[in-house]
Design a protein around this motif. Structure first.
Motif, PDB file in Angstrom:
ATOM      1  N   TYR A   1     -52.535 -17.520   7.960  1.00  0.00           N
ATOM      2  CA  TYR A   1     -51.693 -17.243   9.526  1.00  0.00           C
ATOM      3  C   TYR A   1     -50.596 -15.898   9.353  1.00  0.00           C
ATOM      4  O   TYR A   1     -50.291 -15.914   8.064  1.00  0.00           O
ATOM      5  CB  TYR A   1     -51.081 -18.368  10.125  1.00  0.00           C
ATOM      6  N   SER A   2     -50.296 -15.401  10.274  1.00  0.00           N
ATOM      7  CA  SER A   2     -49.024 -14.607  10.107  1.00  0.00           C
ATOM      8  C   SER A   2     -47.981 -15.491  10.718  1.00  0.00           C
ATOM      9  O   SER A   2     -48.492 -16.094  12.013  1.00  0.00           O
ATOM     10  CB  SER A   2     -49.182 -13.311  10.781  1.00  0.00           C
TER      11      SER A   2
ATOM     12  N   GLU B   1     -49.629 -22.167   6.035  1.00  0.00           N
ATOM     13  CA  GLU B   1     -49.277 -20.689   6.411  1.00  0.00           C
ATOM     14  C   GLU B   1     -50.280 -19.790   5.781  1.00  0.00           C
ATOM     15  O   GLU B   1     -50.518 -18.701   6.407  1.00  0.00           O
ATOM     16  CB  GLU B   1     -48.029 -20.565   6.132  1.00  0.00           C
TER      17      GLU B   1
END
Lengths: 216, 216
Positions: free
Chosen positions: B196-197, B193
């Protein structure tokens, strides 16, 4: 009628426990990330941090946090969740839940080395029993006097109850992070969804709430 | 600018493949359950079943199904997804995608035993290359001429691209069933994650859509 409930936070890759604990950071950073949205709720702040200011989130995560504490008449937990594994040799260890454990109900701790029962002024008691899951549940149901029984954790204890078909309601809050190691909640539970209705809901935090419910 | 995209259906226990195939039921029942909500969408019915009646669901699942097919200029897939493993000895095997493969773009099939390129009238072509992920991607980006590249599957190929940090957008549709065995999408991807959004959305079907997006 008493329902048997489970309520856990897991990561997107299915882990209910974390492995990055250190002596300096006994919970580890992953645990904080895994439970951040839950710990930010108004209910958690009040029930666990004893913050009565009304601060905390009030959205979807809060709805599930509040439900966590509703109508619980007794709890079952594994020895590790109480803290016995961390302190096997200290018979006076009162667990790591502090002077006000957030259970407010009789708690049955599963252990092969029972010790003296402990009581707290807030209604929480810990009773240490060497019993099979079904027998522990029978005692917890009796103690709950018609309210629900929560199988609180840890992940291994929860899976034992899930595999035995003893759980009526399972709620998981899935935090969209990948932590890569730990105990996987879903292992060996193929087909669990049979006999449950399953509902999904997304919180503002990005946490996904999934609830398996069985008609009684 | 070309984005590299991945789009998969997985089970709640993280499996992107199923293991209950039989000669009588070559896809297996689990695959049908895993992809039921996706297969019910209007886009899937039109693009894969060639059903132009407009039938199919039009809710949240449909939104993601439509996005799956948008702006794809080239595709990369593993040999298994094309079908090479099922038919290693037949050099004329044209894959199990029928006469109208739903790709409508150049597809690069990763294999250690390349064979002749195949073309279809609908714009799909299959080119078989023995190349590292980066090299295959370079060729796909070139072929895409500014449109996006999809790493289509299977799960092992996708994970290779994810681990190499080559994916800009990952969408998973999580079906709330437990299938217990297969290839786990999330293995060895701790911390994915980061960078990343992450967005979560729940469909009417109960499928949970999670999207990891990276700014270009």
């Amino acid at each position: 009628m008493t329902r048997v409930r489970v309520d856990l936070n897991i990561s997107l890759d299915g882990f209910a426990t974390t492995t990055d604990q250190t002596p300096e950071n006994p919970f580890g950073e992953d645990w904080g990330r895994l439970t951040a949205a839950y710990a930010a709720t108004r209910t958690f702040r009040e029930r666990v941090f004893h913050d009565t200011s009304g601060a905390g989130t009030t959205g979807v995560d809060e709805k599930y946090a509040a439900r966590y504490f509703e109508n619980i008449g007794a709890e079952i937990m594994g020895a590790g969740m109480f803290g016995l594994h961390a302190n096997p040799d200290d018979p006076d260890w009162r667990g790591w839940w502090g002077d006000e454990p957030p259970f407010h109900a009789p708690v049955f701790v599963l252990t092969h080395t029972p010790r003296e029962r402990i009581e707290f002024a807030n209604g929480t008691s810990f009773e240490f029993i060497d019993a099979a899951p079904e027998e522990a549940l029978r005692r917890a149901v009796e103690a709950a006097e018609g309210a629900d029984v929560r199988v609180g954790g840890g992940a291994t204890t929860v899976r034992e109850y899930l595999r035995a078909g003893l759980v009526d309601e399972l709620h998981v809050g899935i935090t969209p992070i990948l932590i890569g190691s730990g105990i996987r909640l879903w292992d060996d539970l193929r087909g669990l969804e049979s006999g449950y209705s399953v509902a999904s809901e997304t919180a503002e935090s990005g946490v996904v709430h999934i609830t398996f419910s069985r008609a009684n």
